[in-house]
Each structure stands twice: as C-alpha cells, then as structure tokens.
Design a protein around this motif. Structure first.
Motif, PDB file in Angstrom:
ATOM      1  N   VAL A   1      30.545 -57.496-110.427  1.00  0.00           N
ATOM      2  CA  VAL A   1      30.215 -58.073-111.521  1.00  0.00           C
ATOM      3  C   VAL A   1      31.065 -58.822-112.132  1.00  0.00           C
ATOM      4  N   LYS A   2      30.800 -60.108-112.384  1.00  0.00           N
ATOM      5  CA  LYS A   2      31.948 -60.888-112.917  1.00  0.00           C
ATOM      6  C   LYS A   2      32.035 -61.026-114.553  1.00  0.00           C
ATOM      7  N   SER A   3      30.742 -61.021-115.148  1.00  0.00           N
ATOM      8  CA  SER A   3      30.664 -60.938-116.620  1.00  0.00           C
ATOM      9  C   SER A   3      29.411 -60.220-117.043  1.00  0.00           C
ATOM     10  N   ILE A   4      29.559 -59.848-118.255  1.00  0.00           N
ATOM     11  CA  ILE A   4      28.431 -59.190-118.850  1.00  0.00           C
ATOM     12  C   ILE A   4      27.950 -59.679-120.284  1.00  0.00           C
ATOM     13  N   TYR A   5      26.817 -60.321-120.594  1.00  0.00           N
ATOM     14  CA  TYR A   5      26.710 -60.938-122.039  1.00  0.00           C
ATOM     15  C   TYR A   5      25.172 -60.640-122.218  1.00  0.00           C
ATOM     16  N   GLU A   6      25.070 -60.840-123.549  1.00  0.00           N
ATOM     17  CA  GLU A   6      23.647 -60.595-124.341  1.00  0.00           C
ATOM     18  C   GLU A   6      23.052 -61.860-124.211  1.00  0.00           C
ATOM     19  N   GLY A   7      21.635 -61.601-123.682  1.00  0.00           N
ATOM     20  CA  GLY A   7      20.838 -62.992-123.597  1.00  0.00           C
ATOM     21  C   GLY A   7      19.313 -62.492-123.889  1.00  0.00           C
TER      22      GLY A   7
ATOM     23  N   VAL B   1      20.671 -57.285-121.490  1.00  0.00           N
ATOM     24  CA  VAL B   1      21.932 -56.953-120.959  1.00  0.00           C
ATOM     25  C   VAL B   1      21.932 -58.036-119.677  1.00  0.00           C
ATOM     26  N   VAL B   2      22.685 -59.096-119.517  1.00  0.00           N
ATOM     27  CA  VAL B   2      22.792 -59.806-118.419  1.00  0.00           C
ATOM     28  C   VAL B   2      23.953 -59.791-117.715  1.00  0.00           C
ATOM     29  N   PHE B   3      23.715 -59.790-116.412  1.00  0.00           N
ATOM     30  CA  PHE B   3      25.045 -59.317-115.422  1.00  0.00           C
ATOM     31  C   PHE B   3      25.031 -60.821-114.458  1.00  0.00           C
ATOM     32  N   GLU B   4      26.136 -61.198-114.563  1.00  0.00           N
ATOM     33  CA  GLU B   4      26.626 -62.049-113.656  1.00  0.00           C
ATOM     34  C   GLU B   4      27.437 -61.391-112.362  1.00  0.00           C
ATOM     35  N   LEU B   5      27.229 -61.705-111.144  1.00  0.00           N
ATOM     36  CA  LEU B   5      28.008 -61.404-109.951  1.00  0.00           C
ATOM     37  C   LEU B   5      28.732 -62.341-109.391  1.00  0.00           C
ATOM     38  N   GLU B   6      29.895 -61.996-108.999  1.00  0.00           N
ATOM     39  CA  GLU B   6      30.781 -63.107-107.978  1.00  0.00           C
ATOM     40  C   GLU B   6      29.985 -63.560-106.759  1.00  0.00           C
ATOM     41  N   ASN B   7      29.961 -64.973-106.696  1.00  0.00           N
ATOM     42  CA  ASN B   7      29.498 -65.697-105.546  1.00  0.00           C
ATOM     43  C   ASN B   7      27.896 -65.672-105.773  1.00  0.00           C
ATOM     44  N   HIS B   8      27.331 -65.542-106.586  1.00  0.00           N
ATOM     45  CA  HIS B   8      25.854 -65.525-106.932  1.00  0.00           C
ATOM     46  C   HIS B   8      25.326 -66.603-107.964  1.00  0.00           C
TER      47      HIS B   8
ATOM     48  N   THR C   1      22.393 -66.557-109.009  1.00  0.00           N
ATOM     49  CA  THR C   1      21.495 -65.949-109.929  1.00  0.00           C
ATOM     50  C   THR C   1      22.052 -64.873-110.835  1.00  0.00           C
ATOM     51  N   SER C   2      21.366 -64.863-111.908  1.00  0.00           N
ATOM     52  CA  SER C   2      21.745 -64.073-112.858  1.00  0.00           C
ATOM     53  C   SER C   2      20.924 -62.697-112.759  1.00  0.00           C
ATOM     54  N   TYR C   3      21.024 -61.535-113.358  1.00  0.00           N
ATOM     55  CA  TYR C   3      20.182 -60.477-113.515  1.00  0.00           C
ATOM     56  C   TYR C   3      20.290 -59.868-114.623  1.00  0.00           C
ATOM     57  N   TYR C   4      19.005 -59.438-115.308  1.00  0.00           N
ATOM     58  CA  TYR C   4      19.082 -58.831-116.751  1.00  0.00           C
ATOM     59  C   TYR C   4      18.331 -57.407-116.683  1.00  0.00           C
ATOM     60  N   ILE C   5      18.749 -56.471-117.657  1.00  0.00           N
ATOM     61  CA  ILE C   5      17.993 -55.509-118.069  1.00  0.00           C
ATOM     62  C   ILE C   5      17.321 -55.683-119.235  1.00  0.00           C
ATOM     63  N   ASN C   6      16.194 -55.573-119.347  1.00  0.00           N
ATOM     64  CA  ASN C   6      15.153 -56.067-120.526  1.00  0.00           C
ATOM     65  C   ASN C   6      15.351 -55.373-121.632  1.00  0.00           C
ATOM     66  N   ARG C   7      15.862 -55.892-122.638  1.00  0.00           N
ATOM     67  CA  ARG C   7      15.938 -55.224-123.957  1.00  0.00           C
ATOM     68  C   ARG C   7      17.036 -53.852-123.664  1.00  0.00           C
ATOM     69  N   GLY C   8      18.001 -54.106-122.947  1.00  0.00           N
ATOM     70  CA  GLY C   8      19.033 -53.099-122.664  1.00  0.00           C
ATOM     71  C   GLY C   8      19.830 -52.987-123.877  1.00  0.00           C
TER      72      GLY C   8
ATOM     73  N   GLU D   1      18.719 -52.623-126.760  1.00  0.00           N
ATOM     74  CA  GLU D   1      17.961 -51.643-127.738  1.00  0.00           C
ATOM     75  C   GLU D   1      17.631 -50.459-127.213  1.00  0.00           C
ATOM     76  N   ASN D   2      17.844 -50.200-125.905  1.00  0.00           N
ATOM     77  CA  ASN D   2      17.657 -48.870-125.130  1.00  0.00           C
ATOM     78  C   ASN D   2      18.908 -48.361-124.770  1.00  0.00           C
ATOM     79  N   GLY D   3      19.946 -48.434-125.436  1.00  0.00           N
ATOM     80  CA  GLY D   3      20.998 -47.459-125.149  1.00  0.00           C
ATOM     81  C   GLY D   3      22.625 -47.919-124.531  1.00  0.00           C
ATOM     82  N   PHE D   4      22.269 -49.296-124.255  1.00  0.00           N
ATOM     83  CA  PHE D   4      23.619 -49.845-123.733  1.00  0.00           C
ATOM     84  C   PHE D   4      24.463 -50.646-124.826  1.00  0.00           C
ATOM     85  N   GLU D   5      25.557 -50.626-124.653  1.00  0.00           N
ATOM     86  CA  GLU D   5      26.448 -51.059-125.559  1.00  0.00           C
ATOM     87  C   GLU D   5      27.527 -52.024-125.181  1.00  0.00           C
ATOM     88  N   MET D   6      27.789 -53.127-125.728  1.00  0.00           N
ATOM     89  CA  MET D   6      28.679 -54.290-124.976  1.00  0.00           C
ATOM     90  C   MET D   6      29.879 -53.841-124.694  1.00  0.00           C
ATOM     91  N   ALA D   7      30.523 -53.093-125.424  1.00  0.00           N
ATOM     92  CA  ALA D   7      31.914 -52.870-124.959  1.00  0.00           C
ATOM     93  C   ALA D   7      32.138 -51.804-123.720  1.00  0.00           C
TER      94      ALA D   7
END
Length: 119
Positions: free
Chosen positions: A38-44, A49-56, A58-65, A67-73
């Motif tokens: 994981v290179k970075s995580i941000y809100e989108g 919850v949006v994940f960027e992976l090194e050398n990819h 494509t970004s990947y996201y958890i829909n409404r993450g 709102e459902n328990g994930f916290e940025m820090a």
C-alpha cells in the motif's frame, strides 16, 4: 416518425439507467485477486476508503468504508507500506466501457488476516 424517434430515445435512456443501477456482484466467484504494498490511503467518493498500491495504475476502494468502521488515522497506520492481498469485483459500466481505474474491493487481508470481506 418523430414519435417513433422520441420513443426510441426514451427507451435507450431508460435502458442506460437500468444498466447503471445494477448492483455489483461481490461474490468470490466474481472477484479477482491482487497483491501489493500500500502506497497511500485516502477518502474518495462518498466516504470510500481508497487504496493505492505501489506499481499499480488502478486504485481500489471499500465502498463507504469510513461510514462502516474504518478511521483514517488507524487505516494509514495499519495498511500504509504493508503488503496486502485484496480481491476486487469484475464489473463493467457504460460510463467506462474499457475499464475503470478504481475497482470495488470485495475482500482485504494483511498477513493472512482478513480485515474486510463482503463474502
């Protein structure tokens, strides 16, 4: 003739919106596995919850993450610079007929421990 063209256009618009509103199949059978660091995580999107992976590209996201328990820090601490394995849903939309650059995560694990799953 004008009435037939109007009906044709209306039917196409309705069909387009039906296709857009179709739910994403998040089953295991419809998911593709990807691993990376994981290179970075941000809100989108809307609290995604949006994940960027090194050398990819494509970004990947958890829909409404967020709102459902994930916290940025905590997410940054738990995932950034760590190797993850995730599965994303195979999907198609007329808004991006050749694929999207952001894929819907159906399962996420770190060190063989499942952190999130829609299965």
């Amino acid at each position: 003739m004008k009435k037939a063209i109007f009906i044709f256009i209306v039917c196409n618009i309705v069909a387009f919106f039906i296709i857009l509103s179709t739910a994403i199949d998040t089953s295991k059978e419809n998911s593709i596995e990807v691993s990376g660091t994981v290179k970075s995580i941000y809100e989108g999107g809307v609290k995604d919850v949006v994940f960027e992976l090194e050398n990819h590209k494509t970004s990947y996201y958890i829909n409404r993450g967020f709102e459902n328990g994930f916290e940025m820090a905590k997410a940054k601490k738990d995932f950034e610079e760590k190797k993850v394995t995730l599965f994303y849903a195979k999907s198609w939309t007329p808004l991006a007929p050749f694929g999207t650059t952001c894929k819907h995560i159906t399962r996420l694990s770190v060190n063989d421990s499942v952190v999130f799953s829609e299965w």
